[in-house]
Structures are given as C-alpha cells and as structure tokens.
Write an enzyme that holds these catalytic residues in place. Sequence first.
Site, mmCIF file in Angstrom:
data_model
loop_
_atom_site.group_PDB
_atom_site.id
_atom_site.type_symbol
_atom_site.label_atom_id
_atom_site.label_comp_id
_atom_site.label_asym_id
_atom_site.label_seq_id
_atom_site.Cartn_x
_atom_site.Cartn_y
_atom_site.Cartn_z
ATOM 1 N N SER A 123 0.861 -1.105 0.349
ATOM 2 C CA SER A 123 -0.503 0.213 -0.319
ATOM 3 C C SER A 123 1.279 1.169 0.105
ATOM 4 C CB SER A 123 -0.825 0.088 1.160
ATOM 5 O OG SER A 123 0.118 0.046 2.267
ATOM 6 N N ASP B 80 -1.490 -1.557 -4.006
ATOM 7 C CA ASP B 80 -3.030 -2.124 -3.529
ATOM 8 C C ASP B 80 -3.187 0.063 -3.592
ATOM 9 O OD1 ASP B 80 -4.494 -2.933 -2.395
ATOM 10 O OD2 ASP B 80 -3.949 -2.850 -0.146
ATOM 11 N N HIS B 81 -4.272 -0.624 -3.415
ATOM 12 C CA HIS B 81 -5.077 1.040 -3.474
ATOM 13 C C HIS B 81 -4.777 1.774 -3.361
ATOM 14 C CE1 HIS B 81 -7.521 -1.494 -0.837
ATOM 15 N NE2 HIS B 81 -8.705 -1.767 -1.566
ATOM 16 N N GLU C 114 -11.397 -0.929 -8.904
ATOM 17 C CA GLU C 114 -12.090 -1.553 -8.153
ATOM 18 C C GLU C 114 -13.149 -1.035 -8.513
ATOM 19 O OE1 GLU C 114 -11.170 -1.404 -3.836
ATOM 20 O OE2 GLU C 114 -12.657 -1.334 -3.469
ATOM 21 N N GLU D 81 -8.930 0.746 5.068
ATOM 22 C CA GLU D 81 -7.653 0.160 5.482
ATOM 23 C C GLU D 81 -6.265 1.168 4.643
ATOM 24 O OE1 GLU D 81 -6.405 -3.488 3.434
ATOM 25 O OE2 GLU D 81 -6.569 -2.312 2.255
ATOM 26 N N HIS E 206 -13.225 -4.719 4.083
ATOM 27 C CA HIS E 206 -11.577 -4.135 4.240
ATOM 28 C C HIS E 206 -11.727 -4.643 6.151
ATOM 29 C CE1 HIS E 206 -11.168 -2.392 0.733
ATOM 30 N NE2 HIS E 206 -10.130 -3.025 0.504
ATOM 31 N N GLY E 207 -9.973 -4.956 6.483
ATOM 32 C CA GLY E 207 -10.437 -5.459 7.825
ATOM 33 C C GLY E 207 -10.844 -6.087 8.616
ATOM 34 N N HIS F 19 -11.014 -8.421 -2.613
ATOM 35 C CA HIS F 19 -10.887 -7.576 -1.559
ATOM 36 C C HIS F 19 -11.455 -7.887 0.083
ATOM 37 C CE1 HIS F 19 -9.065 -4.171 -4.293
ATOM 38 N NE2 HIS F 19 -8.367 -5.114 -4.953
ATOM 39 N N GLY F 20 -10.353 -7.543 0.962
ATOM 40 C CA GLY F 20 -10.375 -7.375 2.055
ATOM 41 C C GLY F 20 -11.269 -9.248 2.782
ATOM 42 N N GLY F 21 -9.993 -9.731 1.800
ATOM 43 C CA GLY F 21 -9.488 -11.533 3.032
ATOM 44 C C GLY F 21 -9.805 -12.174 4.106
ATOM 45 N N ASN G 55 -6.846 -10.487 -1.023
ATOM 46 C CA ASN G 55 -5.868 -9.919 -0.275
ATOM 47 C C ASN G 55 -6.040 -10.277 0.789
ATOM 48 O OD1 ASN G 55 -5.682 -8.550 -2.610
ATOM 49 N ND2 ASN G 55 -6.324 -6.358 -1.957
ATOM 50 N N ILE G 56 -4.639 -10.155 1.270
ATOM 51 C CA ILE G 56 -4.724 -10.503 3.026
ATOM 52 C C ILE G 56 -4.089 -9.433 4.037
ATOM 53 C CG2 ILE G 56 -4.540 -12.415 5.068
ATOM 54 C CD1 ILE G 56 -4.767 -14.633 2.872
ATOM 55 N N THR H 267 -4.587 -7.382 7.079
ATOM 56 C CA THR H 267 -5.430 -7.313 8.640
ATOM 57 C C THR H 267 -5.482 -8.930 9.412
ATOM 58 O OG1 THR H 267 -7.065 -6.093 7.696
ATOM 59 C CG2 THR H 267 -7.041 -7.093 9.928
HETATM 60 ZN ZN LIG Z 1 -10.366 -2.813 -1.911
#
Ligand SMILES: [Zn+2]
Length: 361
Positions: free
Chosen positions: A58, A104-105, A169, A177, A220-221, A258-260, A280-281, A283
């Site tokens: 990120s 990332d983002h 996205e 995030e 996310h998170g 996203h936010g896996g 995506n992992i 957190t």
């Molecule tokens: Zn995302």
Amino acid sequence: MTALKPGVVTGKDYLALVKACKDGKYALPAVNVTGTNTVNAVMEAAAKNKADIIIQLSNGGAEFYAGKGMSDSFQAKVLGAVSAAQHVHLLAEQYGICVVLHTDHANKKLVPWVEALLTHGEAYYKAHGKPLFTSHMIDLSEEPLQENIEISARILERAAKIDMCIEIELGCTGGEEDGVGSDEIDNAKLYTQPEDVLQAYDVLSKIGNFSVAASFGNVHGVYKPGNVQLRPDILKNSQALVQKERSLSPNPLDLVFHGGSGSEKDKIAESLNYGVFKMNIDTDTQFAFAESVGAYVEKNMTAFKHQIDPASGKPYKKEYDPRAWLREGEKGIVNRLNEAFADLKSAGKSLAQGSANSKAA
Ligand SMILES: [Zn+2]
C-alpha cells in the site's frame, strides 16, 4: 502444465499464472508487506507451500519501507515501493517460486503516486526488458463510474506499453484500510453492479489487461460478523453478463477478492468458482505478526527491561536481539499463510520450474 521461471513474473508469464489459477479454481494470497521481515516471511511461506504468491504494497506500507524518518513523504511512498520491488527481484528466484509484485489501493489523491511508479517502471523496463511491478491498482470506486473508467484507461495505456496490468475496483468495499474506504457507505453500494463491470470491460479490454476487485459484501479489515453479507453470486452474475454480451468463454474476467481477512471459509471456496485468482490478506497477517511477537515478549519480559537479569546476573543478549523476536513475527505470518494457501487451494500449485529448489527435490 505451464512452467515458469521462478522469480518475479510479469507480462505474458503473469497472464499464464492468472489463467492457471482460474482454470484450476484456486487463488493466490496477496499479502501486504511493510519491510524485509514481512516480505521474506511471505516468500518463505510460499516456498514451504510450493505455491506462488502476490506481494503488494500500500502507499503507507511503501512509505514505511523507505522509513518513517524520511522527510519527503511522497518520495518515501515512491522509493519505498521501488526499494521493496528491487529486494523481491533480487531474492524471489532463490525461493524457487513465482512472485507477482503489485501495489495496493490508490484512490484519486494517489494517482500521482502510481504515475511516479510508472516512471520508475519505464526506466526499469528500458534497462531490463521487463517492468519493475507486475501491476498497479487504481481504486476510483469512490468516484463516478465514468471518471473511474476514464482515469483507469489513461493509466492502463501507459502500463500496457511496458507489459504491465492494472487492477481496478468497482463498487465500494466497506471497512477501513490505510485511510481508503469508509464504514459509512450504504449497503446497496457494497455490491458491484454487473452492468458497471461490462462498461469497464468494453473500454479497458481494448487497451490492455486488467483485473477487477468487485464488491460482494466484503469489507477491509476485520469486523464483527453479521453487518454485511458476503454474496459471491454477485461475481457470478458479472462474469455471466460479460460472457453473454460479448460472446466470450466462461469466467472472462480476472476477479480479485478484497478484504479476505476474517471471511467465511465456505464463501471463499465458492468465490473460487467465479474467476477469483487473488485474495487480499492484510489484517490477518498483521495480527499474526503482532500476536507472535506479543507471546515472545510476554515469555521473556525481563529481557525487555534489563540487559542482565537484576537477580540472577544472567545476560539476556540472545533474548532481546531483534532477530529473536522479529523471527517470531515472521513465523506467525508463515503460519497464517499456511492456512490461506489451504483456503485458496493454492498449496502445491507453484508453476515455477528449474529452480535450485526443484532441481534438488
Ligand atoms: Zn478494495
């Protein structure tokens, strides 16, 4: 089976990797990294699982990689990402696996960050005949759809010239995030509309290769369960619409989850049927690192307060050596990723061949 040279994969090799994932109905964990400890732990986990992996930064992770003491925070975000990428280019081959390098983002404010990275990518391409990163993400999901597609198209024009891809996205993934995203979005927006995906496909597929992070109730998170419902059928519907309208083969889109972190296992498994190749992992690996270091500190508390035990006179050099407790954090990440490779069915599926490891095996 496709065989690729171990190391960072880009261009055609990356597309072959994505295709293998989708055909084999498995996905690669995409892990956010913040320094050499996390990068190396991720590559170690991939090597142990004989799996390929996506390493991503990120903007905040990149800044941290360069060092929080750097006064120019924009330069830190750029050079930290470049530094991490160079580290991975140098070492990935030795781990005997394929690594996808990704950022990332990046919301609208961060488009200049992506553009600066493309400038570095172009210079790297000139020198080495391949890009520095495999792909960059541009997250304009908070902007109107037309603007999202327009800016993404502009970035993709430039990226495609150096064999790079982008990730976009559509729809708003909830949660928080790195300051991107918000938990105040209404629930309807948490689900990507297939018609939006088709519009993006029509523009971007003519320019280059892109993947889509679609929102299907993911956040996310990690939050208390029950607030939003994961609906992998949203992914299925988008694939079906694009396939039908443009007469393509099944699962034409390369989808990203996203936010896996903290997601229900059966929903993860279901999403693999609908062209998801990347999850995506962030957190969960952050927590795994912290939890392991925390346990070590708790067990060796005296060593974190005294160089020599005040009662027994025992020297604690071995215990407070950062290599001792940072290694615990690395092992925590490896353990968490063992689980991720199992969830995503990617253990044992590395396409890397001819490496020092595979020759020895
Ligand atoms: Zn995302």
